[in-house]
Design a protein around this motif. Structure first.
Motif, mmCIF file in Angstrom:
data_model
loop_
_atom_site.group_PDB
_atom_site.id
_atom_site.type_symbol
_atom_site.label_atom_id
_atom_site.label_comp_id
_atom_site.label_asym_id
_atom_site.label_seq_id
_atom_site.Cartn_x
_atom_site.Cartn_y
_atom_site.Cartn_z
ATOM 1 N N UNK A 73 8.077 3.355 -21.423
ATOM 2 C CA UNK A 73 7.447 2.101 -21.840
ATOM 3 C C UNK A 73 6.056 2.035 -21.234
ATOM 4 N N UNK A 74 5.063 1.718 -22.049
ATOM 5 C CA UNK A 74 3.687 1.514 -21.596
ATOM 6 C C UNK A 74 3.219 0.139 -22.054
ATOM 7 N N UNK A 75 2.731 -0.646 -21.097
ATOM 8 C CA UNK A 75 2.140 -1.950 -21.404
ATOM 9 C C UNK A 75 0.663 -1.934 -21.034
ATOM 10 N N UNK A 76 -0.175 -2.426 -21.921
ATOM 11 C CA UNK A 76 -1.590 -2.678 -21.639
ATOM 12 C C UNK A 76 -2.131 -3.548 -22.754
ATOM 13 N N UNK A 77 -3.299 -4.097 -22.529
ATOM 14 C CA UNK A 77 -3.894 -5.027 -23.492
ATOM 15 C C UNK A 77 -5.203 -4.481 -24.031
ATOM 16 N N UNK A 78 -5.222 -4.263 -25.319
ATOM 17 C CA UNK A 78 -6.441 -3.767 -25.960
ATOM 18 C C UNK A 78 -7.586 -4.769 -25.818
ATOM 19 N N UNK A 79 -7.256 -6.067 -25.921
ATOM 20 C CA UNK A 79 -8.311 -7.074 -25.930
ATOM 21 C C UNK A 79 -9.050 -7.190 -24.608
ATOM 22 N N UNK A 83 -4.955 -4.022 -18.000
ATOM 23 C CA UNK A 83 -3.684 -4.688 -17.754
ATOM 24 C C UNK A 83 -3.941 -6.183 -17.573
ATOM 25 N N UNK A 84 -3.224 -6.985 -18.347
ATOM 26 C CA UNK A 84 -3.377 -8.436 -18.284
ATOM 27 C C UNK A 84 -2.150 -9.069 -17.632
ATOM 28 N N UNK A 85 -2.257 -10.350 -17.362
ATOM 29 C CA UNK A 85 -1.120 -11.103 -16.828
ATOM 30 C C UNK A 85 0.054 -11.045 -17.806
ATOM 31 N N UNK A 86 -0.233 -11.053 -19.088
ATOM 32 C CA UNK A 86 0.835 -10.954 -20.092
ATOM 33 C C UNK A 86 1.565 -9.627 -19.968
ATOM 34 N N UNK A 87 0.835 -8.555 -19.690
ATOM 35 C CA UNK A 87 1.487 -7.253 -19.482
ATOM 36 C C UNK A 87 2.439 -7.307 -18.294
ATOM 37 N N UNK A 89 3.989 -9.973 -17.129
ATOM 38 C CA UNK A 89 5.162 -10.764 -17.517
ATOM 39 C C UNK A 89 6.114 -9.940 -18.371
ATOM 40 N N UNK A 90 5.580 -9.203 -19.308
ATOM 41 C CA UNK A 90 6.441 -8.418 -20.194
ATOM 42 C C UNK A 90 7.018 -7.191 -19.495
ATOM 43 N N UNK A 91 6.310 -6.632 -18.546
ATOM 44 C CA UNK A 91 6.871 -5.539 -17.749
ATOM 45 C C UNK A 91 8.020 -6.058 -16.893
#
Length: 107
Positions: A73-79, A83-87, A89-91
């Motif tokens: 699993x990889x989380x990151x934010x393109x926008x 790495x954002x706070x949302x990442x 939370x979802x991690x």
């Protein structure tokens, strides 16, 4: 928590509480990575689907790489190009999904 890109101090603090995650670079952009080992393909697929439900609810989608008994699993934010706070939370939600998957089907 806002969904802005987090700074390195916040990331390091979060990682200290979530030791299964590793910071990596994806095409030059910081991301969070976790590799999960399960006992068969079906368990890994079920976990991927559980993570997908939460991702869809947040309209924020990880990179999932599925193979026999393994899910990456990889989380990151393109926008925010990182790495954002949302990442985070979802991690953390991913960690809860992993714990449940391992209770159902221990390795």
């Amino acid at each position: 928590m806002s969904d802005d890109r987090i700074d390195d101090a916040r990331l390091q603090s979060w990682l200290a509480e979530h030791p299964h995650w590793t910071p990596v670079m994806v095409a030059g952009v910081p991301a969070l990575q976790r590799s999960i080992t399960l006992n068969n393909f079906s368990a890994a697929l079920h976990l991927a689907n559980s993570i997908a439900v939460h991702a869809e609810q947040q309209n924020h989608h990880p990179q999932l790489t599925l193979s026999w008994g393994k899910l990456e699993v990889l989380w990151w934010s393109h926008d925010v190009q990182g790495i954002s706070a949302r990442d985070l939370r979802l991690a953390a939600q991913t960690d809860r999904e992993v714990a449940e998957a391992l209770r159902r089907s221990p390795v």
